[in-house]
Design an enzyme around this catalytic site. Structure first.
Site, mmCIF file in Angstrom:
data_model
loop_
_atom_site.group_PDB
_atom_site.id
_atom_site.type_symbol
_atom_site.label_atom_id
_atom_site.label_comp_id
_atom_site.label_asym_id
_atom_site.label_seq_id
_atom_site.Cartn_x
_atom_site.Cartn_y
_atom_site.Cartn_z
ATOM 1 N N HIS A 107 16.976 -13.645 17.595
ATOM 2 C CA HIS A 107 16.271 -12.388 17.808
ATOM 3 C C HIS A 107 15.234 -12.508 18.929
ATOM 4 C CE1 HIS A 107 17.836 -11.586 13.795
ATOM 5 N NE2 HIS A 107 17.408 -10.341 13.861
ATOM 6 N N ASN A 139 15.780 -22.040 17.074
ATOM 7 C CA ASN A 139 15.735 -20.717 16.458
ATOM 8 C C ASN A 139 15.187 -20.752 15.033
ATOM 9 O OD1 ASN A 139 16.413 -17.844 16.098
ATOM 10 N ND2 ASN A 139 18.066 -18.581 14.810
#
Length: 237
Positions: A107, A139
């Site tokens: 994201h 991440n």
């Protein structure tokens, strides 16, 4: 006006101009259309984004965080990744591009920044807000800690503006520099960034001054003990 805000405005203006040029024009050389490249400007409830059709990744994603808009109970287990119907099929990042790619769907606007309601959180799972990221050590770890660091700034500042996105930086081989990056998908569609950045502006409503910071992190596993200052870059970069 800060250079960061000037850059945001200039980028949005450029996106709008490119979109406006998409059809026929009165220009002699572009009589039958603007050939591109074209970036799509996307406005969602919790972020704005510029999407790169060639790389199938966002150019940048901009957020405004406050103590109030971070509150909420939306649960990411009720949200699924999905392709963006606003992008023509020929230029979309596809769910199948990430299948067995070895990369996480990372994201840019984090799901945790959109807990206010489920619809807003679901928008963070649209692939125009996503780019390929190394999973373990990045991440799921260091990048996630940086996202939390940005959220935590709202304890000190009334308004926090954050722009995140991918980078494709050159590396030196011998006496020459090259820009190289992996591409995932079958056929290969989505570029794998070499780095990711966050540029942050934070201020209090009663204060004319503001705090600025920018970081560029390599898309690789980073030891949790690594100080964030190692990735500090000039805001003008």
């Amino acid at each position: 006006m800060s250079k960061l805000l000037v850059a945001i405005i200039a980028s949005i203006t450029a996106c709008s101009a490119a979109l406006a040029q998409g059809g026929n024009t009165d220009n002699e050389f572009l009589k039958y259309g603007y050939p591109g490249p074209e970036s799509d400007f996307l406005l969602r409830s919790r972020y704005a984004a510029s999407y790169n059709r060639a790389l199938r990744n966002p150019n940048w994603v901009a957020e405004h965080l406050t103590r109030d808009n971070l509150n909420g109970t939306a649960d990411r287990s009720n949200a699924d990744f999905k392709e963006d119907p606003a992008i023509p099929v020929a230029f979309r990042a596809l769910l199948k591009d990430y299948y067995r790619s070895g990369f996480d769907r990372g994201h840019m606007c984090p799901a945790a920044d959109a807990k206010k309601d489920l619809d807003s959180m679901k928008e963070t799972f649209i692939l125009t807000n996503i780019a390929p990221q190394v999973g373990a050590g990045f991440n799921r770890n260091y990048w996630a800690y940086l996202e939390k660091f940005v959220r935590d700034l709202t304890a000190t500042f009334d308004d926090v503006y954050c722009i995140s996105g991918p980078l494709y930086l050159p590396t030196k081989e011998g006496d020459k520099w090259f820009v190289k990056y992996q591409v995932i998908g079958n056929p290969p569609n989505v570029a794998v960034p070499t780095h990711f950045f966050k540029a942050i502006l934070a201020k209090n409503s009663a204060d004319a001054m503001f705090a600025l910071g920018a970081f560029a992190l390599p898309n690789e596993a980073i030891d949790n003990s690594t100080p964030l200052t190692e990735f500090d870059i000039p805001i003008e970069s």
